[in-house]
Design an enzyme around this catalytic site. Structure first.
Site, short mmCIF file in Angstrom:
data_model
loop_
_atom_site.label_atom_id
_atom_site.label_comp_id
_atom_site.label_asym_id
_atom_site.label_seq_id
_atom_site.Cartn_x
_atom_site.Cartn_y
_atom_site.Cartn_z
CG HIS A 86 -9.13 1.14 6.04
ND1 HIS A 86 -9.16 2.24 6.86
CD2 HIS A 86 -8.07 1.31 5.20
CE1 HIS A 86 -8.15 3.05 6.53
NE2 HIS A 86 -7.48 2.50 5.54
CG ASP A 135 -2.53 6.27 0.29
OD1 ASP A 135 -3.49 6.01 -0.44
OD2 ASP A 135 -2.44 5.85 1.46
CG HIS A 160 -2.75 -0.15 4.64
ND1 HIS A 160 -3.77 -0.67 3.87
CD2 HIS A 160 -3.15 1.11 4.97
CE1 HIS A 160 -4.73 0.23 3.75
NE2 HIS A 160 -4.39 1.32 4.42
CD GLU A 188 -6.86 3.09 1.55
OE1 GLU A 188 -6.51 2.84 2.72
OE2 GLU A 188 -6.33 3.98 0.87
CG HIS A 234 -2.01 1.02 1.15
ND1 HIS A 234 -3.23 0.72 0.61
CD2 HIS A 234 -2.08 2.30 1.54
CE1 HIS A 234 -4.02 1.79 0.67
NE2 HIS A 234 -3.33 2.76 1.23
CG ASP A 266 -0.88 4.10 4.78
OD1 ASP A 266 -1.17 4.47 3.63
OD2 ASP A 266 -1.61 4.35 5.75
CG HIS A 325 -10.79 4.77 3.61
ND1 HIS A 325 -10.83 6.08 4.04
CD2 HIS A 325 -9.48 4.40 3.68
CE1 HIS A 325 -9.60 6.48 4.33
NE2 HIS A 325 -8.77 5.49 4.11
#
Length: 397
Positions: A195, A24, A216, A127, A22, A324, A154
């Site tokens: 999540h 972003d 993650h 995600e 993961h 992350d 999420h």
């Protein structure tokens, strides 16, 4: 960390680099420069703006990266779908523009080929189930565009699944949520349980015919945050064949960072920024807050504590890494950006992890999980066609 351990860690990563679950970067590029790769050149050192660029990915021994095509839960309906498509478009554009560094990977074989070519396998994970707008046809479209995992929620519930950080309303997955999992299995898209609530985790593991992942998430027994994985779920994961990829976000790593982070997020919101914003302007607000209220500093050893526990409970074949990066404003000391992986591997070597175990952690487990999902998909595609079920049909209005 001694130079000898760092050298040994780099040797491990040359052979079996990190499959990171993961990152972003796509949302950071959207927020900072509207996806303009000329305005923010990833072939140059971007350490003043980002956790990620190609030079640091190479230095960190990253061999495959799941780019998160994340959109915030505040976006919903068609707005969430179109924003997800824009994220996908960016990843594909970035990959096509930099073939010297990246190769688009849609299968486990693609990931292995990228490593053999000396390129970084470029994968995508969506995600949050809000990106589907509760449409299985949209799920199939995302798969066709290259998305290879979907995080079911999420930070907020979706109409068919409970999030870890929202008030539960479904007690896990609804009937339509179970159908989403079944259709993902048929497609060969990995079910990502980061999540989601613990009940959603358990429901998905009950329903899924293919290995699942946590892209993650760390251990709840080590740091009691709902975003982390309880021990009973880690035990079940071993039977499922999936992989839990430990993350570096401080409030999921250290218990004393949880309250601080909630306060920092509230401060960001009060100043008109999303807590996920890592632009220079947003980071200035974060740094000012931290100057007045010093934050607990997570360390590489804290992350290694999670991996030790997850290995003990789930087994060495069922753990991985999902940093992350560029999705959190702060990181553990020593893991400040994507170049930090050798430091983590060195810490695990110091703790007497074998090189064979480290190879599973960094590379083999994630690639095996993707390959097994493909195997299940081939069987299921031969047994049934695409599901045309709707939320209304299965769950009612």
């Amino acid at each position: 960390m001694t130079p000898e351990l760092i050298d040994r860690a780099r040797a491990v990563l040359r052979t079996t680099p990190v499959v990171d679950g993961h990152n972003d970067l796509p949302w950071a590029m959207r927020a900072q420069v509207g996806y303009d790769l000329d305005a923010l050149d990833l072939t140059a050192d971007q350490s003043h703006r980002l956790h990620t660029d190609f030079g640091r990915l190479r230095a960190g021994g990253v061999g495959a990266q799941f780019w998160s095509v994340f959109v915030p839960a505040e976006l919903s309906g068609d707005g969430a779908v179109s924003a997800t498509l824009e994220q996908i478009d960016f990843v594909r554009t970035m990959t096509e523009r930099h073939p010297e560094h990246l190769r688009l990977a849609l299968t486990a074989d693609d990931v292995e080929s990228a490593r053999e070519e000396g390129r970084i396998a470029s994968l995508m994970g969506a995600e949050g189930g809000h990106s589907l707008n509760s449409s299985l046809a949209t799920l199939r479209a995302l798969y066709a565009l290259g998305v290879r995992y979907l995080t079911l929620t999420h930070n907020s519930n979706v109409p068919w699944a409970d999030s870890a950080t929202d008030e539960p309303v479904h007690s896990g997955l609804t009937r339509f949520g179970e159908e989403v999992v079944r259709e993902m299995n048929r497609l060969g898209m990995l079910v990502d349980l980061s999540h989601v609530s613990a009940d959603t985790m358990r429901d998905a593991l009950r329903v899924s015919e293919a290995p699942v992942i946590f892209s993650h998430s760390s251990s709840r027994a080590v740091c009691d945050h709902p975003r982390n994985v309880p021990d009973d779920v880690l035990t079940t994961l071993a039977g499922n064949g999936g992989v839990a990829m430990a993350t570096f976000v401080p409030m999921f790593v250290r218990a004393d960072a949880i309250e601080w982070t909630y306060a920092a997020d509230a401060n960001m919101t009060a100043h008109g920024f999303s807590p996920f914003d890592t632009s220079p302007e947003a980071m200035a607000v974060q740094q000012a807050f931290a100057a007045d209220r010093p934050r607990p500093i997570a360390t590489v050893a804290d992350v290694a504590d999670h991996l030790d526990h997850m290995r003990e409970v789930a087994g060495i074949d069922h753990i991985g890494i999902g940093g992350d990066f560029d999705g959190t404003p702060f990181l553990p000391s020593g893991l400040d950006d994507v170049a930090g992986y050798p430091v983590l591997i060195a810490e695990l070597l110091r703790r007497s992890w074998s090189e064979a175990d480290l190879a599973k952690l960094t590379w083999h487990n994630a690639v095996r999980t993707l390959r097994e999902a493909e195997t299940v998909s081939r069987r299921l595609r031969a047994e049934r066609g695409p599901s045309i079920a709707t939320l209304e049909q299965l769950d009612g209005a």
